[in-house]
Design a protein around this motif. Structure first.
Motif, mmCIF file in Angstrom:
data_model
loop_
_atom_site.group_PDB
_atom_site.id
_atom_site.type_symbol
_atom_site.label_atom_id
_atom_site.label_comp_id
_atom_site.label_asym_id
_atom_site.label_seq_id
_atom_site.Cartn_x
_atom_site.Cartn_y
_atom_site.Cartn_z
ATOM 1 N N ASP A 1 0.827 -1.191 -0.002
ATOM 2 C CA ASP A 1 -0.124 -0.096 -0.097
ATOM 3 C C ASP A 1 0.820 1.469 -0.051
ATOM 4 O OD1 ASP A 1 -2.425 -1.473 -0.051
ATOM 5 O OD2 ASP A 1 -2.575 -1.508 2.139
ATOM 6 N N ALA A 2 2.153 1.141 0.393
ATOM 7 C CA ALA A 2 3.244 2.456 0.297
ATOM 8 C C ALA A 2 3.545 2.488 -1.119
ATOM 9 C CB ALA A 2 4.035 2.109 1.339
ATOM 10 N N LEU A 3 3.446 1.408 -1.783
ATOM 11 C CA LEU A 3 4.218 1.638 -3.077
ATOM 12 C C LEU A 3 3.255 2.443 -4.137
ATOM 13 C CD1 LEU A 3 5.887 -1.671 -3.323
ATOM 14 C CD2 LEU A 3 6.906 0.499 -3.255
ATOM 15 N N PRO A 4 3.552 3.018 -5.240
ATOM 16 C CA PRO A 4 2.849 3.517 -6.240
ATOM 17 C C PRO A 4 2.082 2.350 -6.909
ATOM 18 C CG PRO A 4 5.074 4.748 -6.218
ATOM 19 C CD PRO A 4 5.059 3.450 -5.197
ATOM 20 N N GLU A 5 0.748 2.757 -7.608
ATOM 21 C CA GLU A 5 0.366 1.741 -8.332
ATOM 22 C C GLU A 5 0.950 1.374 -9.333
ATOM 23 O OE1 GLU A 5 -4.283 1.310 -10.643
ATOM 24 O OE2 GLU A 5 -3.751 3.096 -9.352
ATOM 25 N N LYS A 6 1.490 2.109 -10.084
ATOM 26 C CA LYS A 6 2.551 1.811 -11.090
ATOM 27 C C LYS A 6 3.481 0.858 -11.009
ATOM 28 C CE LYS A 6 4.959 3.685 -15.043
ATOM 29 N NZ LYS A 6 5.745 4.888 -15.731
ATOM 30 N N VAL A 7 4.181 0.906 -9.603
ATOM 31 C CA VAL A 7 5.241 -0.037 -9.167
ATOM 32 C C VAL A 7 4.511 -1.387 -8.983
ATOM 33 C CG1 VAL A 7 6.618 -0.710 -7.441
ATOM 34 C CG2 VAL A 7 6.523 1.657 -8.299
ATOM 35 N N ARG A 8 3.318 -1.365 -8.378
ATOM 36 C CA ARG A 8 2.644 -2.688 -8.036
ATOM 37 C C ARG A 8 1.992 -3.321 -9.308
ATOM 38 N NH1 ARG A 8 -0.239 1.049 -4.475
ATOM 39 N NH2 ARG A 8 -2.097 0.327 -5.579
ATOM 40 N N GLU A 9 1.783 -2.577 -10.276
ATOM 41 C CA GLU A 9 1.390 -3.133 -11.526
ATOM 42 C C GLU A 9 2.521 -3.908 -12.114
ATOM 43 O OE1 GLU A 9 -0.394 -0.224 -13.933
ATOM 44 O OE2 GLU A 9 -2.481 -0.210 -12.706
ATOM 45 N N GLN A 10 3.613 -3.657 -12.123
ATOM 46 C CA GLN A 10 4.815 -3.968 -12.813
ATOM 47 C C GLN A 10 5.630 -5.054 -12.191
ATOM 48 O OE1 GLN A 10 7.177 -0.643 -14.389
ATOM 49 N NE2 GLN A 10 5.501 0.320 -15.232
ATOM 50 N N TYR A 11 5.618 -5.059 -10.738
ATOM 51 C CA TYR A 11 6.506 -6.041 -9.971
ATOM 52 C C TYR A 11 5.595 -6.801 -9.210
ATOM 53 C CZ TYR A 11 10.108 -3.180 -11.995
ATOM 54 O OH TYR A 11 10.989 -2.321 -12.728
ATOM 55 N N ASP A 12 6.195 -8.331 -9.062
ATOM 56 C CA ASP A 12 5.592 -8.929 -7.902
ATOM 57 C C ASP A 12 6.594 -8.493 -6.792
ATOM 58 O OD1 ASP A 12 4.121 -10.519 -9.701
ATOM 59 O OD2 ASP A 12 5.627 -12.362 -9.948
ATOM 60 N N LEU A 13 6.095 -8.659 -5.587
ATOM 61 C CA LEU A 13 6.369 -8.052 -4.390
ATOM 62 C C LEU A 13 7.097 -9.393 -3.623
ATOM 63 C CD1 LEU A 13 4.118 -5.361 -3.171
ATOM 64 C CD2 LEU A 13 6.030 -5.096 -4.666
ATOM 65 N N ILE A 14 8.293 -9.428 -3.148
ATOM 66 C CA ILE A 14 8.820 -10.897 -2.782
ATOM 67 C C ILE A 14 9.367 -10.428 -1.257
ATOM 68 C CG2 ILE A 14 10.777 -12.667 -2.733
ATOM 69 C CD1 ILE A 14 8.637 -12.584 -5.250
ATOM 70 N N GLY A 15 9.110 -11.128 -0.106
ATOM 71 C CA GLY A 15 9.640 -11.047 0.982
ATOM 72 C C GLY A 15 10.722 -12.057 1.314
ATOM 73 N N SER A 16 11.508 -11.884 2.194
ATOM 74 C CA SER A 16 12.277 -12.995 2.526
ATOM 75 C C SER A 16 12.720 -13.307 4.000
ATOM 76 C CB SER A 16 13.906 -12.811 2.003
ATOM 77 O OG SER A 16 14.490 -11.765 2.343
ATOM 78 N N VAL A 17 13.142 -14.300 4.195
ATOM 79 C CA VAL A 17 13.567 -14.632 5.734
ATOM 80 C C VAL A 17 14.849 -15.148 5.719
ATOM 81 C CG1 VAL A 17 13.234 -15.899 7.934
ATOM 82 C CG2 VAL A 17 11.236 -15.292 6.562
ATOM 83 N N PRO A 18 15.631 -14.153 6.000
ATOM 84 C CA PRO A 18 17.505 -14.586 5.995
ATOM 85 C C PRO A 18 17.785 -16.094 6.499
ATOM 86 C CG PRO A 18 17.025 -12.553 6.607
ATOM 87 C CD PRO A 18 15.854 -13.055 6.684
ATOM 88 N N ARG A 19 18.626 -16.593 5.899
ATOM 89 C CA ARG A 19 19.033 -17.985 6.739
ATOM 90 C C ARG A 19 19.319 -17.864 7.984
ATOM 91 N NH1 ARG A 19 24.207 -20.524 4.077
ATOM 92 N NH2 ARG A 19 22.917 -20.136 2.114
ATOM 93 N N GLY A 20 19.098 -18.913 8.715
ATOM 94 C CA GLY A 20 19.366 -18.838 10.241
ATOM 95 C C GLY A 20 18.390 -18.373 11.200
ATOM 96 N N VAL A 21 17.040 -17.655 10.473
ATOM 97 C CA VAL A 21 16.255 -16.985 11.112
ATOM 98 C C VAL A 21 14.644 -17.458 11.107
ATOM 99 C CG1 VAL A 21 15.154 -14.626 11.302
ATOM 100 C CG2 VAL A 21 17.547 -14.908 10.870
ATOM 101 N N GLY A 22 13.900 -17.329 11.975
ATOM 102 C CA GLY A 22 12.546 -18.092 11.863
ATOM 103 C C GLY A 22 12.379 -19.216 11.104
ATOM 104 N N ARG A 23 11.752 -19.149 9.796
ATOM 105 C CA ARG A 23 11.384 -20.173 9.165
ATOM 106 C C ARG A 23 12.397 -20.651 8.229
ATOM 107 N NH1 ARG A 23 5.083 -18.620 7.564
ATOM 108 N NH2 ARG A 23 4.484 -18.338 9.734
ATOM 109 N N SER A 24 13.437 -20.176 8.289
ATOM 110 C CA SER A 24 14.887 -20.273 7.171
ATOM 111 C C SER A 24 15.738 -21.086 7.958
ATOM 112 C CB SER A 24 15.098 -19.022 6.771
ATOM 113 O OG SER A 24 14.229 -18.552 5.899
#
Length: 177
Positions: free
Chosen positions: A65-88
């Motif tokens: 919701d913080a990103l401009p609509e144009k960005v949301r239309e052009q990119y999949d948004l990916i989240g990551s959990v770095p190695r050694g943390v939480g579910r990684s």
């Protein structure tokens, strides 16, 4: 935070030790919110929470919701959990509550105690995690993001991983080949 059907989670196999890529693997966790306009898709925008120790599975939801609509239309948004943390493939050290307090600013009165304390924490982590611990580094965290985002716009709220990853990904930075 409510998660829409567009929110997906998975794990990706990456080498634990990049010096031995055919050996043991770990499974960092990733999440994705797909673009709502697949015909305009240009790639992915990867979010790394920084840290140490931050998990970013919900970052695509928090940031969309913080990103401009144009960005949301052009990119999949990916989240990551770095190695050694939480579910990684988490690293746990069996520390007590007092030992988990990583906020140890320099104080003349406690300095001698803190210097003696630090190796005891490292010894517990090494004893519990063995050789795996040496592979949980900023460099390997950044390198582990390459399989799902090899030519990506990279965003991080801060921390050394962002600069390490950006340097690895530039034609003249470390890891250029």
């Amino acid at each position: 935070m409510s998660r829409s059907a567009a929110f997906q989670c998975a794990t990706v196999d990456v080498p634990l030790d990049y010096g031995r890529p055919g050996a043991r693997t770990i499974k960092p966790a990733v999440s994705r919110v797909r673009t709502a306009v697949p015909g305009k898709r240009r790639g992915v925008l990867l979010f790394n929470p920084g840290g140490p120790g931050g998990a970013g599975l919900d970052m695509p939801l928090m940031m969309k919701d913080a990103l401009p609509e144009k960005v949301r239309e052009q990119y999949d948004l990916i989240g990551s959990v770095p190695r050694g943390v939480g579910r990684s493939s988490p690293v746990t050290c069996g520390l007590g509550t007092a030992e988990e307090n990583i906020e140890h600013p320099y104080r003349r009165a406690t300095f001698s105690h803190d210097v003696k304390w630090a190796p005891t924490v490292a010894d517990k982590c090494r004893a519990r995690n063995g050789d795996r611990l040496r592979c949980v580094t900023t460099h390997n965290t950044a390198r582990g993001m390459d399989p799902w985002a090899p030519s990506t716009r990279r965003c991080s709220p801060g921390g050394p991983t962002a600069s390490c990853w950006t340097a690895r990904s530039t034609p003249h930075g470390p890891g250029a080949g």
